[in-house]
Design a protein around this motif. Structure first.
Motif, PDB file in Angstrom:
ATOM      1  N   GLY A 111       0.812  -1.211   0.000  1.00 42.84           N
ATOM      2  CA  GLY A 111       0.000   0.000   0.000  1.00 42.84           C
ATOM      3  C   GLY A 111       0.843   1.257   0.000  1.00 42.84           C
ATOM      4  N   ARG A 112       1.989   1.210   0.712  1.00 40.19           N
ATOM      5  CA  ARG A 112       2.847   2.409   0.754  1.00 40.19           C
ATOM      6  C   ARG A 112       3.598   2.598  -0.549  1.00 40.19           C
ATOM      7  NH1 ARG A 112       3.941   0.104   5.852  1.00 40.19           N
ATOM      8  NH2 ARG A 112       5.888  -0.762   5.050  1.00 40.19           N
ATOM      9  N   ALA A 113       3.935   1.489  -1.224  1.00 37.89           N
ATOM     10  CA  ALA A 113       4.810   1.602  -2.380  1.00 37.89           C
ATOM     11  C   ALA A 113       4.053   1.763  -3.691  1.00 37.89           C
ATOM     12  CB  ALA A 113       5.714   0.367  -2.476  1.00 37.89           C
ATOM     13  N   GLU A 114       2.847   1.200  -3.800  1.00 41.25           N
ATOM     14  CA  GLU A 114       2.122   1.204  -5.054  1.00 41.25           C
ATOM     15  C   GLU A 114       1.245   2.451  -5.182  1.00 41.25           C
ATOM     16  OE1 GLU A 114       1.010   0.440  -8.618  1.00 41.25           O
ATOM     17  OE2 GLU A 114       2.368  -0.915  -7.604  1.00 41.25           O
ATOM     18  N   PRO A 115       1.547   3.379  -6.133  1.00 47.05           N
ATOM     19  CA  PRO A 115       0.791   4.615  -6.249  1.00 47.05           C
ATOM     20  C   PRO A 115      -0.615   4.410  -6.793  1.00 47.05           C
ATOM     21  CG  PRO A 115       2.382   4.444  -8.017  1.00 47.05           C
ATOM     22  CD  PRO A 115       2.645   3.286  -7.097  1.00 47.05           C
ATOM     23  N   GLY A 116      -0.833   3.388  -7.576  1.00 50.50           N
ATOM     24  CA  GLY A 116      -2.156   3.169  -8.140  1.00 50.50           C
ATOM     25  C   GLY A 116      -2.090   2.919  -9.622  1.00 50.50           C
ATOM     26  N   PHE A 117      -3.114   2.281 -10.133  1.00 47.44           N
ATOM     27  CA  PHE A 117      -3.164   1.902 -11.538  1.00 47.44           C
ATOM     28  C   PHE A 117      -4.616   1.942 -11.971  1.00 47.44           C
ATOM     29  CE2 PHE A 117      -4.193  -1.461 -14.533  1.00 47.44           C
ATOM     30  CZ  PHE A 117      -3.319  -1.222 -15.580  1.00 47.44           C
ATOM     31  N   SER A 118      -4.905   2.589 -13.073  1.00 41.13           N
ATOM     32  CA  SER A 118      -6.260   2.660 -13.591  1.00 41.13           C
ATOM     33  C   SER A 118      -6.191   2.783 -15.106  1.00 41.13           C
ATOM     34  CB  SER A 118      -7.015   3.852 -12.993  1.00 41.13           C
ATOM     35  OG  SER A 118      -8.327   3.921 -13.520  1.00 41.13           O
ATOM     36  N   ARG A 119      -6.923   1.888 -15.784  1.00 44.19           N
ATOM     37  CA  ARG A 119      -6.854   1.914 -17.245  1.00 44.19           C
ATOM     38  C   ARG A 119      -8.125   1.311 -17.824  1.00 44.19           C
ATOM     39  NH1 ARG A 119      -1.387   0.019 -19.861  1.00 44.19           N
ATOM     40  NH2 ARG A 119      -0.851   1.946 -18.791  1.00 44.19           N
ATOM     41  N   ASP A 120      -8.559   1.876 -18.953  1.00 49.56           N
ATOM     42  CA  ASP A 120      -9.690   1.346 -19.702  1.00 49.56           C
ATOM     43  C   ASP A 120      -9.174   0.675 -20.963  1.00 49.56           C
ATOM     44  OD1 ASP A 120     -11.687   2.263 -17.948  1.00 49.56           O
ATOM     45  OD2 ASP A 120     -11.548   4.278 -18.808  1.00 49.56           O
ATOM     46  N   VAL A 138     -19.235   2.033 -16.393  1.00 54.13           N
ATOM     47  CA  VAL A 138     -18.352   1.165 -17.164  1.00 54.13           C
ATOM     48  C   VAL A 138     -19.206   0.383 -18.154  1.00 54.13           C
ATOM     49  CG1 VAL A 138     -16.711  -0.755 -17.070  1.00 54.13           C
ATOM     50  CG2 VAL A 138     -16.737   0.957 -15.243  1.00 54.13           C
ATOM     51  N   ALA A 139     -18.837   0.451 -19.434  1.00 50.42           N
ATOM     52  CA  ALA A 139     -19.640  -0.197 -20.471  1.00 50.42           C
ATOM     53  C   ALA A 139     -19.433  -1.703 -20.503  1.00 50.42           C
ATOM     54  CB  ALA A 139     -19.310   0.402 -21.838  1.00 50.42           C
ATOM     55  N   GLY A 140     -18.248  -2.172 -20.054  1.00 43.56           N
ATOM     56  CA  GLY A 140     -17.961  -3.600 -20.068  1.00 43.56           C
ATOM     57  C   GLY A 140     -17.827  -4.155 -18.666  1.00 43.56           C
ATOM     58  N   ASP A 141     -16.728  -4.885 -18.441  1.00 45.37           N
ATOM     59  CA  ASP A 141     -16.455  -5.462 -17.127  1.00 45.37           C
ATOM     60  C   ASP A 141     -15.563  -4.531 -16.312  1.00 45.37           C
ATOM     61  OD1 ASP A 141     -17.823  -7.691 -18.031  1.00 45.37           O
ATOM     62  OD2 ASP A 141     -16.005  -8.730 -18.675  1.00 45.37           O
ATOM     63  N   ALA A 142     -15.608  -4.677 -14.993  1.00 47.86           N
ATOM     64  CA  ALA A 142     -14.747  -3.906 -14.090  1.00 47.86           C
ATOM     65  C   ALA A 142     -13.988  -4.877 -13.195  1.00 47.86           C
ATOM     66  CB  ALA A 142     -15.568  -2.938 -13.247  1.00 47.86           C
ATOM     67  N   ILE A 143     -12.655  -4.746 -13.168  1.00 49.43           N
ATOM     68  CA  ILE A 143     -11.793  -5.583 -12.337  1.00 49.43           C
ATOM     69  C   ILE A 143     -10.916  -4.655 -11.503  1.00 49.43           C
ATOM     70  CG2 ILE A 143     -10.002  -7.359 -12.322  1.00 49.43           C
ATOM     71  CD1 ILE A 143     -11.018  -8.302 -15.012  1.00 49.43           C
ATOM     72  N   ALA A 144     -10.967  -4.800 -10.184  1.00 52.42           N
ATOM     73  CA  ALA A 144     -10.218  -3.897  -9.311  1.00 52.42           C
ATOM     74  C   ALA A 144      -9.685  -4.656  -8.108  1.00 52.42           C
ATOM     75  CB  ALA A 144     -11.095  -2.731  -8.852  1.00 52.42           C
ATOM     76  N   ALA A 145      -8.513  -4.237  -7.634  1.00 51.23           N
ATOM     77  CA  ALA A 145      -7.903  -4.827  -6.440  1.00 51.23           C
ATOM     78  C   ALA A 145      -7.215  -3.720  -5.663  1.00 51.23           C
ATOM     79  CB  ALA A 145      -6.888  -5.908  -6.825  1.00 51.23           C
ATOM     80  N   GLY A 195     -14.100  -1.589 -23.591  1.00 48.56           N
ATOM     81  CA  GLY A 195     -15.124  -1.115 -22.660  1.00 48.56           C
ATOM     82  C   GLY A 195     -14.885  -1.547 -21.242  1.00 48.56           C
ATOM     83  N   ASP A 196     -13.789  -2.274 -20.989  1.00 46.97           N
ATOM     84  CA  ASP A 196     -13.504  -2.797 -19.650  1.00 46.97           C
ATOM     85  C   ASP A 196     -12.632  -1.832 -18.858  1.00 46.97           C
ATOM     86  OD1 ASP A 196     -14.882  -5.089 -20.409  1.00 46.97           O
ATOM     87  OD2 ASP A 196     -13.071  -6.093 -21.115  1.00 46.97           O
ATOM     88  N   HIS A 197     -12.790  -1.878 -17.542  1.00 44.91           N
ATOM     89  CA  HIS A 197     -12.045  -0.985 -16.655  1.00 44.91           C
ATOM     90  C   HIS A 197     -11.217  -1.824 -15.678  1.00 44.91           C
ATOM     91  CE1 HIS A 197     -11.125   2.618 -14.342  1.00 44.91           C
ATOM     92  NE2 HIS A 197     -11.442   1.953 -13.240  1.00 44.91           N
ATOM     93  N   PHE A 198      -9.907  -1.506 -15.587  1.00 48.59           N
ATOM     94  CA  PHE A 198      -8.992  -2.186 -14.682  1.00 48.59           C
ATOM     95  C   PHE A 198      -8.396  -1.156 -13.723  1.00 48.59           C
ATOM     96  CE2 PHE A 198      -9.147  -4.479 -18.652  1.00 48.59           C
ATOM     97  CZ  PHE A 198      -9.210  -5.814 -18.281  1.00 48.59           C
ATOM     98  N   ALA A 199      -8.347  -1.490 -12.435  1.00 43.15           N
ATOM     99  CA  ALA A 199      -7.803  -0.551 -11.455  1.00 43.15           C
ATOM    100  C   ALA A 199      -7.177  -1.319 -10.300  1.00 43.15           C
ATOM    101  CB  ALA A 199      -8.899   0.384 -10.933  1.00 43.15           C
ATOM    102  N   ALA A 200      -6.110  -0.745  -9.743  1.00 39.91           N
ATOM    103  CA  ALA A 200      -5.448  -1.330  -8.578  1.00 39.91           C
ATOM    104  C   ALA A 200      -4.750  -0.218  -7.824  1.00 39.91           C
ATOM    105  CB  ALA A 200      -4.445  -2.411  -8.991  1.00 39.91           C
ATOM    106  N   GLY A 201      -4.572  -0.390  -6.518  1.00 44.17           N
ATOM    107  CA  GLY A 201      -3.897   0.615  -5.708  1.00 44.17           C
ATOM    108  C   GLY A 201      -4.304   0.499  -4.255  1.00 44.17           C
ATOM    109  N   THR A 202      -3.815   1.438  -3.448  1.00 43.46           N
ATOM    110  CA  THR A 202      -4.160   1.421  -2.029  1.00 43.46           C
ATOM    111  C   THR A 202      -5.644   1.664  -1.828  1.00 43.46           C
ATOM    112  OG1 THR A 202      -1.972   2.299  -1.521  1.00 43.46           O
ATOM    113  CG2 THR A 202      -3.627   2.438   0.208  1.00 43.46           C
TER     114      THR A 202
END
Length: 375
Positions: A23-32, A50-57, A35-42
């Motif tokens: 959590g301290r080291a990873e600034p975050g990630f977000s991308r389409d 979101v027009a398609g699927d959404a995957i987040a962690a 139509g799908d949305h991917f995101a990760a971060g603290t």
């Protein structure tokens, strides 16, 4: 069992340490992509449609908008206030769901709350230490955990397995309720179960099969320990880099693993069907189990490195120490996986994080080699 509990606590503390560092080291990630949305971060919030699927962690993940396709969430604290047009897959420590799901919901966590405003058009499968189903489910409900509390409308049958099973005053079950529990069900007088309530006896395998199952499980565990030790001994630098990737990019590792585990089999089938890429498809099918196995072991190696940094920081890079701790951490990971309900969740998180970190490091190694080959 006492030793298993002690090992479990140590493992969870180490995993917490790894996740905190991530959590301290990873600034975050977000991308389409399409139509799908991917995101990760603290801290991750999906607040746009979101027009398609959404995957987040992430450490904390919140869905507050509408997703037309499937929703896949993993993290410590998950809040689902938005709607999923298709299926919902969620795994975390604390999972709170208040939105609508167009098809089925598959949820696991230490505590799972399907709130009063939640509406699941299909079926619900829930596992956790504490499971509360307060919202409406049009299909059937499968629930397993420590305490299971149902206080909403269920259009189909209910199958529950837990230490305690309870029905609240607003429970309205159209089908039958079948449960397995050491205790009798707690039913509010106002609860209604149209199909009747049946208490099932716990199924136990025949006595001769249980020792064979335990022996096989221990043989498998010892094999994993040996594999972890061999990997660290043969490739100490690569394994250390994988551990660092998992520690620094834990959410991204989870997200990437979701994509790889789903996409590789699909790509292999497409290659086999087309005929032109059949050799690559066969290679992918053969490599897939190896990737899963080494990915799971990589999580044990990373866990061993994390524990070694905590207890013996001066020996954190010594190959002999790392080999021993990798084998012991893999053993601890396997033992925790034997614990009902929560063990399966931890094993899945370990597999995903290990596979993701392995793929990240493999990609980094290939990218670093290309400039030298070109030169």
């Amino acid at each position: 069992m006492h030793r298993l509990a002690v090992v479990s606590i140590a493992l969870l503390l180490a995993l917490t340490d790894v996740a905190s560092a991530a959590g301290r080291a990873e600034p975050g990630f977000s991308r389409d992509i399409g139509g799908d949305h991917f995101a990760a971060g603290t801290s991750v919030e999906i607040d746009q449609p979101v027009a398609g699927d959404a995957i987040a962690a992430g450490e904390a993940v919140m869905l507050s908008s509408k997703v037309a396709g499937d929703v896949v969430l993993a993290g410590r604290d998950l809040l689902v206030d938005g709607d999923a047009g298709e299926n919902l897959y969620a795994a975390g420590s604390e999972v709170v769901m208040n939105g609508a799901v167009g098809r089925n919901a598959r949820v696991a966590g230490r505590r799972v709350d399907i709130g009063r405003r939640a509406h699941i058009a299909g079926n619900a499968s829930v596992a956790g230490g504490s499971v509360n189903v307060i919202g409406d489910v049009k299909g059937y409900v499968e629930a397993a955990g420590g305490r299971i509390y149902i206080d909403g409308a269920v259009g189909g049958d209910v199958e529950a397995s837990g230490r305690e099973v309870a029905l609240g005053p607003n429970a309205r079950v159209t089908g039958a309720l079948r449960y397995r529990s050491p205790n009798l069900i707690e039913q509010d007088p106002r609860a209604v179960v149209s199909g009747g309530i049946e208490r099932l006896t716990a199924h136990r395998p025949p006595a001769p099969a249980r020792p064979l199952h335990r022996i096989g499980r221990w043989i498998w565990t010892i094999g994993l320990m040996v594999l972890a030790a061999l990997l660290v001994a043969a490739m100490p630098g690569f394994c250390l880099s994988v551990s660092e990737k998992l520690r620094q990019r834990f959410p991204l590792s989870l997200l990437l693993a979701f994509v790889v585990i789903v996409c590789v089999p699909v790509a292999a089938i497409v290659l086999l069907v087309t005929g032109i890429g059949a050799p690559l498809g066969i290679l992918a099918i053969l490599a897939y189990p190896a990737l899963m196995l080494i990915g799971y072991v990589s999580a044990g190696i990373a866990l061993g490195d994390a524990i070694l940094r905590r207890v013996r920081p001066t020996d954190a890079t010594l190959k002999r120490r790392r080999t021993v701790f990798a084998a012991l951490a893999t053993l601890a990971l396997s033992l925790v996986g034997w614990i009902p309900w929560i063990g399966g969740f931890i094993a899945v998180v370990a597999l995903l994080s290990g596979v993701g970190a392995l793929v990240l490091q493999g990609w980094a190694a290939v990218s670093a080699r290309k400039p030298r080959e070109t030169a």
